[in-house]
Write a protein that holds these residues in place. Structure first.
Motif, PDB file in Angstrom:
ATOM      1  N   ALA A 360      22.061  18.341  21.464  1.00 47.94           N
ATOM      2  CA  ALA A 360      21.448  19.588  21.010  1.00 47.94           C
ATOM      3  C   ALA A 360      20.422  20.094  22.025  1.00 47.94           C
ATOM      4  CB  ALA A 360      20.779  19.363  19.653  1.00 47.94           C
ATOM      5  N   ALA A 361      19.622  19.148  22.610  1.00 48.96           N
ATOM      6  CA  ALA A 361      18.645  19.557  23.626  1.00 48.96           C
ATOM      7  C   ALA A 361      19.342  20.117  24.854  1.00 48.96           C
ATOM      8  CB  ALA A 361      17.771  18.357  24.002  1.00 48.96           C
ATOM      9  N   ASP A 362      20.466  19.502  25.236  1.00 48.38           N
ATOM     10  CA  ASP A 362      21.230  20.035  26.375  1.00 48.38           C
ATOM     11  C   ASP A 362      21.689  21.460  26.095  1.00 48.38           C
ATOM     12  OD1 ASP A 362      20.912  17.724  27.806  1.00 48.38           O
ATOM     13  OD2 ASP A 362      22.813  16.833  27.129  1.00 48.38           O
ATOM     14  N   ASN A 363      22.187  21.693  24.867  1.00 46.29           N
ATOM     15  CA  ASN A 363      22.637  23.040  24.528  1.00 46.29           C
ATOM     16  C   ASN A 363      21.462  24.022  24.519  1.00 46.29           C
ATOM     17  OD1 ASN A 363      25.274  22.192  24.232  1.00 46.29           O
ATOM     18  ND2 ASN A 363      24.988  21.638  22.080  1.00 46.29           N
ATOM     19  N   GLU A 488      10.459  31.032  30.409  1.00 40.15           N
ATOM     20  CA  GLU A 488      10.525  29.987  31.427  1.00 40.15           C
ATOM     21  C   GLU A 488       9.663  28.792  31.039  1.00 40.15           C
ATOM     22  OE1 GLU A 488       9.457  31.748  35.104  1.00 40.15           O
ATOM     23  OE2 GLU A 488      11.378  32.783  35.401  1.00 40.15           O
ATOM     24  N   ALA A 489       8.481  29.053  30.444  1.00 40.85           N
ATOM     25  CA  ALA A 489       7.627  27.953  29.985  1.00 40.85           C
ATOM     26  C   ALA A 489       8.348  27.154  28.895  1.00 40.85           C
ATOM     27  CB  ALA A 489       6.281  28.500  29.481  1.00 40.85           C
ATOM     28  N   VAL A 490       8.963  27.899  27.935  1.00 40.02           N
ATOM     29  CA  VAL A 490       9.725  27.209  26.878  1.00 40.02           C
ATOM     30  C   VAL A 490      10.882  26.406  27.481  1.00 40.02           C
ATOM     31  CG1 VAL A 490      11.200  27.577  24.865  1.00 40.02           C
ATOM     32  CG2 VAL A 490       9.080  28.879  25.104  1.00 40.02           C
ATOM     33  N   HIS A 491      11.582  27.014  28.486  1.00 41.28           N
ATOM     34  CA  HIS A 491      12.686  26.308  29.154  1.00 41.28           C
ATOM     35  C   HIS A 491      12.205  25.009  29.792  1.00 41.28           C
ATOM     36  CE1 HIS A 491      15.377  25.460  32.549  1.00 41.28           C
ATOM     37  NE2 HIS A 491      16.338  25.828  31.703  1.00 41.28           N
ATOM     38  N   ASP A 492      11.050  25.056  30.456  1.00 47.63           N
ATOM     39  CA  ASP A 492      10.515  23.844  31.091  1.00 47.63           C
ATOM     40  C   ASP A 492      10.185  22.793  30.051  1.00 47.63           C
ATOM     41  OD1 ASP A 492      10.767  25.069  33.540  1.00 47.63           O
ATOM     42  OD2 ASP A 492       8.684  25.808  33.595  1.00 47.63           O
ATOM     43  N   LEU A 493       9.563  23.231  28.911  1.00 41.97           N
ATOM     44  CA  LEU A 493       9.241  22.275  27.851  1.00 41.97           C
ATOM     45  C   LEU A 493      10.516  21.632  27.275  1.00 41.97           C
ATOM     46  CD1 LEU A 493       6.427  24.236  25.955  1.00 41.97           C
ATOM     47  CD2 LEU A 493       6.142  22.247  27.442  1.00 41.97           C
ATOM     48  N   ILE A 494      11.528  22.473  27.018  1.00 46.36           N
ATOM     49  CA  ILE A 494      12.782  21.937  26.457  1.00 46.36           C
ATOM     50  C   ILE A 494      13.460  21.011  27.460  1.00 46.36           C
ATOM     51  CG2 ILE A 494      15.066  22.569  25.629  1.00 46.36           C
ATOM     52  CD1 ILE A 494      13.867  25.127  24.516  1.00 46.36           C
ATOM     53  N   ALA A 495      13.399  21.377  28.773  1.00 48.53           N
ATOM     54  CA  ALA A 495      14.002  20.503  29.807  1.00 48.53           C
ATOM     55  C   ALA A 495      13.300  19.156  29.842  1.00 48.53           C
ATOM     56  CB  ALA A 495      13.917  21.191  31.165  1.00 48.53           C
ATOM     57  N   ALA A 496      11.935  19.181  29.708  1.00 49.99           N
ATOM     58  CA  ALA A 496      11.198  17.910  29.681  1.00 49.99           C
ATOM     59  C   ALA A 496      11.602  17.083  28.470  1.00 49.99           C
ATOM     60  CB  ALA A 496       9.691  18.201  29.678  1.00 49.99           C
ATOM     61  N   ILE A 497      11.710  17.784  27.307  1.00 50.35           N
ATOM     62  CA  ILE A 497      12.154  17.058  26.095  1.00 50.35           C
ATOM     63  C   ILE A 497      13.553  16.481  26.291  1.00 50.35           C
ATOM     64  CG2 ILE A 497      12.753  17.364  23.663  1.00 50.35           C
ATOM     65  CD1 ILE A 497      10.550  19.516  23.520  1.00 50.35           C
ATOM     66  N   HIS A 499      14.989  15.642  29.156  1.00 53.44           N
ATOM     67  CA  HIS A 499      14.892  14.508  30.076  1.00 53.44           C
ATOM     68  C   HIS A 499      14.401  13.257  29.354  1.00 53.44           C
ATOM     69  CE1 HIS A 499      12.986  11.981  33.196  1.00 53.44           C
ATOM     70  NE2 HIS A 499      14.016  12.400  33.950  1.00 53.44           N
ATOM     71  N   ASP A 500      13.371  13.441  28.469  1.00 54.26           N
ATOM     72  CA  ASP A 500      12.877  12.302  27.697  1.00 54.26           C
ATOM     73  C   ASP A 500      13.951  11.779  26.757  1.00 54.26           C
ATOM     74  OD1 ASP A 500      10.465  12.528  28.981  1.00 54.26           O
ATOM     75  OD2 ASP A 500       9.521  13.763  27.395  1.00 54.26           O
ATOM     76  N   ASN A 501      14.735  12.710  26.177  1.00 55.15           N
ATOM     77  CA  ASN A 501      15.826  12.264  25.287  1.00 55.15           C
ATOM     78  C   ASN A 501      16.859  11.444  26.057  1.00 55.15           C
ATOM     79  OD1 ASN A 501      14.796  13.394  22.957  1.00 55.15           O
ATOM     80  ND2 ASN A 501      15.831  15.365  23.260  1.00 55.15           N
ATOM     81  N   HIS A 502      17.203  11.890  27.280  1.00 46.28           N
ATOM     82  CA  HIS A 502      18.155  11.125  28.101  1.00 46.28           C
ATOM     83  C   HIS A 502      17.602   9.738  28.400  1.00 46.28           C
ATOM     84  CE1 HIS A 502      21.469  13.831  29.081  1.00 46.28           C
ATOM     85  NE2 HIS A 502      20.609  14.839  29.035  1.00 46.28           N
ATOM     86  N   ALA A 503      16.318   9.683  28.785  1.00 47.89           N
ATOM     87  CA  ALA A 503      15.719   8.383  29.100  1.00 47.89           C
ATOM     88  C   ALA A 503      15.722   7.483  27.871  1.00 47.89           C
ATOM     89  CB  ALA A 503      14.292   8.590  29.628  1.00 47.89           C
ATOM     90  N   GLN A 504      15.322   8.072  26.698  1.00 42.84           N
ATOM     91  CA  GLN A 504      15.314   7.262  25.484  1.00 42.84           C
ATOM     92  C   GLN A 504      16.730   6.804  25.112  1.00 42.84           C
ATOM     93  OE1 GLN A 504      13.410   9.607  22.466  1.00 42.84           O
ATOM     94  NE2 GLN A 504      11.373   9.542  23.420  1.00 42.84           N
ATOM     95  N   SER A 505      17.720   7.704  25.285  1.00 48.24           N
ATOM     96  CA  SER A 505      19.107   7.323  24.970  1.00 48.24           C
ATOM     97  C   SER A 505      19.577   6.206  25.874  1.00 48.24           C
ATOM     98  CB  SER A 505      20.018   8.546  25.107  1.00 48.24           C
ATOM     99  OG  SER A 505      21.357   8.178  24.872  1.00 48.24           O
ATOM    100  N   ALA A 506      19.258   6.305  27.193  1.00 50.02           N
ATOM    101  CA  ALA A 506      19.664   5.232  28.123  1.00 50.02           C
ATOM    102  C   ALA A 506      19.002   3.921  27.746  1.00 50.02           C
ATOM    103  CB  ALA A 506      19.296   5.637  29.556  1.00 50.02           C
ATOM    104  N   ALA A 507      17.678   3.990  27.397  1.00 50.13           N
ATOM    105  CA  ALA A 507      16.971   2.756  27.019  1.00 50.13           C
ATOM    106  C   ALA A 507      17.578   2.164  25.751  1.00 50.13           C
ATOM    107  CB  ALA A 507      15.482   3.053  26.834  1.00 50.13           C
ATOM    108  N   VAL A 508      17.822   3.042  24.756  1.00 52.46           N
ATOM    109  CA  VAL A 508      18.407   2.552  23.508  1.00 52.46           C
ATOM    110  C   VAL A 508      19.806   1.983  23.761  1.00 52.46           C
ATOM    111  CG1 VAL A 508      19.260   3.264  21.239  1.00 52.46           C
ATOM    112  CG2 VAL A 508      17.031   4.054  22.044  1.00 52.46           C
ATOM    113  N   SER A 509      20.583   2.620  24.672  1.00 48.29           N
ATOM    114  CA  SER A 509      21.918   2.106  25.007  1.00 48.29           C
ATOM    115  C   SER A 509      21.823   0.704  25.624  1.00 48.29           C
ATOM    116  CB  SER A 509      22.627   3.060  25.972  1.00 48.29           C
ATOM    117  OG  SER A 509      22.839   4.304  25.371  1.00 48.29           O
ATOM    118  N   GLN A 510      20.853   0.538  26.531  1.00 47.76           N
ATOM    119  CA  GLN A 510      20.667  -0.783  27.127  1.00 47.76           C
ATOM    120  C   GLN A 510      20.276  -1.810  26.073  1.00 47.76           C
ATOM    121  OE1 GLN A 510      17.837  -0.279  30.267  1.00 47.76           O
ATOM    122  NE2 GLN A 510      19.238   0.903  31.579  1.00 47.76           N
ATOM    123  N   VAL A 511      19.322  -1.393  25.201  1.00 48.93           N
ATOM    124  CA  VAL A 511      18.914  -2.320  24.141  1.00 48.93           C
ATOM    125  C   VAL A 511      20.093  -2.638  23.225  1.00 48.93           C
ATOM    126  CG1 VAL A 511      17.408  -2.591  22.149  1.00 48.93           C
ATOM    127  CG2 VAL A 511      16.525  -1.563  24.231  1.00 48.93           C
TER     128      VAL A 511
END
Length: 574
Positions: A360-363, A488-497, A499-511
């Motif tokens: 959803a964040a990617d979309n 653009e500010a909203v876009h940057d915030l959503i992109a950061a969110i 990126h954090d979702n990807h990192a959390q998903s990768a960490a959860v996948s590893q776990v």
């Protein structure tokens, strides 16, 4: 062997008779050669060139085609003549061919090429007839030489055939003489071998079979000094040694029977589990080592069985304790595996939800990027609209100047019309028509002034509208700029969110992967613990069975007395 020699000699004679001069093979070849000579014109005999010359003489118009054939016949003649110059043939035949027949043929070819063919090509009948007469004479001379050569060749062939037949029969005679000599030698050799070797070997072989069966026999041929004598002497030594060996074997057999009986009784005691009984009676010297070894083996077996029995008791106690601990470990491992499986399942659900959030964040990032792009495009469109309004305002000002010029032109036109009317009035009747035109021009100038005034008023209103539209477009551009910055500010915030979702998903996948691995290892450990428990239970059963089997042995002597195993003169067992 004689039959083989006779058959081989007959077969060789038959094959030689087939290939000899005058034999089947040579006659077949001769017939083929005669057939070829009968159906094909020989290259060394110029009868075919003479026939071609005769046909040309009768019809000179065919000289073109027949001249080519004559060239081929000459080439073939020269090739065969070259061959016969070096071929292996009798010198008289070579001389007759090359020195008698060839000169006439060579003269024939010269006359044919230099006289006959040129005359035929020219169509000179007289020259053709004269040259053909010369060719006929040369052909007759060549044929006379060839006929003589044929006679000489037939005579030489008969001589060669006679020599071949003589050589053949001479070879047959030599083969027959050699066959008779070899046959006699073979018969003498067979008779000698039978008397000196085969008959004595058969006799000694039969005696060997009788001796092997234990029969008594007298060995002949011991007085001979050859190989048969030595074989007979050796057979006599073998007979004497066999008799002595038989007596010794009988004595050993008796001793072995006694020893076997004592050993049988001892083995019966071992079968019943009595490890306290040993062999005390001495054996014959060659079996004494066996008695000592058996006694030592029984003592070693007794000590080892005692150790096995004691070890079985210890292992049984230890295996019971290990089995109890293994059962407890199995229950704890099963509980850990169940808890780990639940944690793994919950973590999998969390991972699935994180992945949905990430998608959803990617979309959202994608849609925000599209909105930013659309705002940028809108700002560009607004900028172009502002530029268009500015250009329209400048154009309106230019049009105002044009209308003012038109107004001035209309005023001047009206003044000119008034002057023209004054001048027409002065002219009287002559200027009446011109006055009408002047009035019309004045009216037209007045209308032009009215239209220019109306155009100026409309243009003023249009300029006011354009200015208001330009201000509105400027305000829109400013608002779009602010909105673009916010998007653009909203876009940057959503992109950061995102990126954090990807990192959390990768960490959860590893776990999750680690948890699955831990779950698999735990399951394997549980299975191994279960297998270990089963193995320990089996070990306990086997140890109990081993202890029962070890308890069946007896290690102490009963009543400290000696029991007689055999009542005769054999050894006793305790």
């Amino acid at each position: 062997m004689m039959a083989l020699l006779v058959v081989g000699g007959s077969l060789a004679a038959w094959r030689l008779d087939r290939i000899r001069m005058g034999g089947e093979v040579q006659l077949h070849q001769q017939v083929n050669a005669d057939l070829i000579a009968d159906i094909l014109p020989p290259p060394e005999y110029i009868i075919e060139p003479f026939l071609e010359a005769t046909l040309i003489a009768r019809n000179p118009d065919t000289v073109g085609t027949r001249a080519k054939k004559l060239e081929g016949l000459k080439k073939l003649y020269l090739e065969r003549n070259q061959y016969w110059q070096t071929a292996r043939v009798d010198e008289s035949l070579r001389s007759q061919l090359l020195q008698q027949a060839h000169p006439a043929a060579q003269a024939f070819w010269n006359e044919l090429e230099q006289g006959f063919l040129p005359a035929a090509r020219k169509g000179d009948r007289a020259a053709i007839e004269a040259s053909y007469a010369k060719l006929t004479g040369l052909y007759d001379a060549h044929r006379t030489a060839v006929d003589k050569l044929v006679t000489m060749a037939l005579a030489d062939q008969q001589r060669v055939a006679a020599n071949g037949a003589f050589e053949f029969y001479l070879a047959i005679g030599i083969v027959l003489a050699l066959a008779l000599i070899v046959g006699g030698q073979a018969a003498h050799f067979y008779i000698t071998m039978y008397r000196r070797v085969l008959e004595p070997v058969g006799t000694l072989s039969a005696l060997t079979d009788r001796l092997a069966k234990g029969e008594v026999a007298t060995i002949p041929y011991q007085d001979r000094t050859d190989e048969m004598g030595r074989i007979a002497s050796g057979l006599e030594h073998y007979r004497a040694a066999a008799a002595a060996q038989s007596e010794a074997d009988a004595r050993k057999l008796e001793a072995q029977r006694e020893v076997t009986e004592v050993l049988g009784n001892g083995l019966l005691a071992l079968r019943e589990g009595d490890l306290s009984r040993t062999i005390d009676q001495r054996f014959p010297a060659e079996y004494e080592v066996l008695r000592h070894n058996i006694n030592e083996a029984i003592a070693s077996l007794r000590a080892r069985v005692q150790l096995v029995s004691e070890s079985a008791d210890n292992i049984r106690n230890t295996s019971s304790e290990v089995a109890q601990g293994s059962e407890d470990l199995a229950h704890r491992t099963e509980k850990s595996a169940a808890n780990l499986a639940q944690a793994t399942e919950a973590l999998a659900k969390i991972e699935e939800r994180l992945r949905a959030t990430m998608i959803a964040a990617d979309n959202t990032v994608k849609r925000a990027g599209e909105a930013t792009t659309a705002l940028r495009d809108g700002r560009g469109t607004t900028a172009r609209a502002v530029q268009a309004m500015d250009r329209a305002s400048g154009s309106a000002k230019n049009i105002d100047g044009v209308i003012e010029g038109l107004d001035k032109i209309a005023f001047q036109t009206r003044v000119l019309a008034m002057n023209a009317a004054v001048e027409a009035g002065r002219a009287g009747e002559a200027g009446r028509g011109f006055m009408v035109v002047a009035d019309l021009v004045a009216a037209l100038a007045l209308r032009a002034e009215d239209q220019a005034k109306q155009a100026r008023d409309m243009l003023s209103e249009t300029q006011a509208d354009i200015l208001q539209a330009a201000d509105a477009v400027h305000d829109t551009d400013t608002a779009l700029d602010t909105i673009s910055s916010d998007v653009e500010a909203v876009h940057d915030l959503i992109a950061a969110i995102d990126h954090d979702n990807h990192a959390q998903s990768a960490a959860v996948s590893q776990v999750s992967t680690a948890m699955k691995g831990m779950d698999q290892v735990t399951q394997q450990n549980a299975a191994m613990v279960e297998e270990t428990s089963a193995a320990i239970r089996n070990l306990s059963s086997e140890v109990n069975a081993l202890a029962q089997r070890a308890g069946a042995f007896r290690f102490d002597r009963t009543a400290g007395t000696r029991a007689a195993v055999h009542t005769g003169e054999l050894a006793t067992l305790h």
